[in-house]
Motif scaffolding. Structure first.
Motif, PDB file in Angstrom:
ATOM      1  N   MET A   1     -67.184  -0.171 -33.832  1.00 35.06           N
ATOM      2  CA  MET A   1     -65.703   0.112 -34.279  1.00 35.06           C
ATOM      3  C   MET A   1     -65.825   1.291 -35.225  1.00 35.06           C
ATOM      4  N   ASP A  48     -69.806  -4.908 -37.103  1.00 39.97           N
ATOM      5  CA  ASP A  48     -70.678  -4.215 -36.283  1.00 39.97           C
ATOM      6  C   ASP A  48     -71.688  -5.059 -35.670  1.00 39.97           C
ATOM      7  N   THR A  51     -69.842  -6.626 -32.801  1.00 37.50           N
ATOM      8  CA  THR A  51     -69.338  -5.644 -31.600  1.00 37.50           C
ATOM      9  C   THR A  51     -70.716  -5.409 -30.894  1.00 37.50           C
ATOM     10  N   HIS A  54     -71.214  -8.117 -28.017  1.00 36.71           N
ATOM     11  CA  HIS A  54     -70.109  -8.499 -27.427  1.00 36.71           C
ATOM     12  C   HIS A  54     -70.212  -7.935 -25.716  1.00 36.71           C
ATOM     13  N   ILE A  57     -68.260  -4.703 -24.711  1.00 33.95           N
ATOM     14  CA  ILE A  57     -68.819  -3.512 -25.381  1.00 33.95           C
ATOM     15  C   ILE A  57     -70.171  -3.057 -24.585  1.00 33.95           C
ATOM     16  N   ASP A  77     -67.364   3.264 -29.994  1.00 31.08           N
ATOM     17  CA  ASP A  77     -66.698   3.094 -31.182  1.00 31.08           C
ATOM     18  C   ASP A  77     -65.533   4.202 -31.052  1.00 31.08           C
ATOM     19  N   VAL A 182     -62.771  -9.846 -31.856  1.00 30.16           N
ATOM     20  CA  VAL A 182     -63.233  -9.153 -33.146  1.00 30.16           C
ATOM     21  C   VAL A 182     -62.344  -9.556 -34.227  1.00 30.16           C
TER      22      VAL A 182
END
Length: 197
Positions: A1, A48, A51, A54, A57, A77, A182
């Motif tokens: 992110m 983080d 993320t 995941h 991602i 990100d 998230v």
């Protein structure tokens, strides 16, 4: 992110400051801040970690990995901030404008806690209203060029923005699968942090 997503995934003003500070301070310095700011640093790290693990991602990274290899996550990100900024289920257009203004105000109110390199960036961020303007493709291109220029081993002409534009629909799908998860994770971490207070 990236910056906008981290600023949105907060629950107090102090957490906004901590979310931004995480990328600008040494680990050992985090305990020198007030508890609310420390919570923001903790929240940033938890987001983080979540993320990075995941599945959506991991899929999104495949768009950039052929071009930038291990730096793919940095470009994902930035791309995610575009989708956050255009997510009207989170805020209206005016709501995002108000959110951005609030973030700049909170950061400036906590100026004493900001390291010099972040203070310099904050001036540019506020002047260009980066947070609100992540909604525009050209601003995402500018942010991606910034990442290229800062990266040690990447050529500044790698067409990462072209990859973003060509794969925008796929990246939108990744965002749609990822962001509700998230958001729930951040809420859970915040609940644990509040129990500690």
């Amino acid at each position: 992110m990236n910056y906008l997503a981290h600023s949105f995934l907060t629950f107090t003003d102090g957490q906004i400051v901590g979310q931004f500070l995480e990328d600008f301070i040494r680990n050992r310095d985090r305990f020198s801040f007030p508890k609310d700011i420390q919570d923001g640093i903790t929240l940033h790290r938890a987001i983080d970690t979540f993320t990075d693990s995941h599945p959506a991602i991991h899929e999104a990274k495949k768009v950039f990995a052929p071009l930038v290899r291990l730096y793919a996550g940095a470009f994902v990100d930035v791309a995610m901030d575009y989708f956050v900024a255009n997510d009207m289920s989170l805020h209206s257009k005016q709501g995002w404008k108000d959110h951005s203004s609030k973030v700049y105000r909170v950061l400036n109110q906590n100026y004493e806690f900001l390291p010099e390199n972040f203070r310099r960036m904050l001036v540019k961020m506020e002047e260009g209203d980066w947070l609100y303007n992540y909604r525009h493709e050209e601003n995402i291109g500018y942010s991606m060029r910034n990442v290229l220029n800062k990266a040690k081993y990447l050529h500044p002409d790698i067409p990462v923005h072209d990859a973003f534009l060509k794969n925008k629909d796929f990246l939108q799908q990744c965002y749609d699968e990822f962001f509700p998860d998230v958001l729930e994770h951040a809420k859970g971490i915040n609940a644990l942090l509040q129990l500690e207070n």
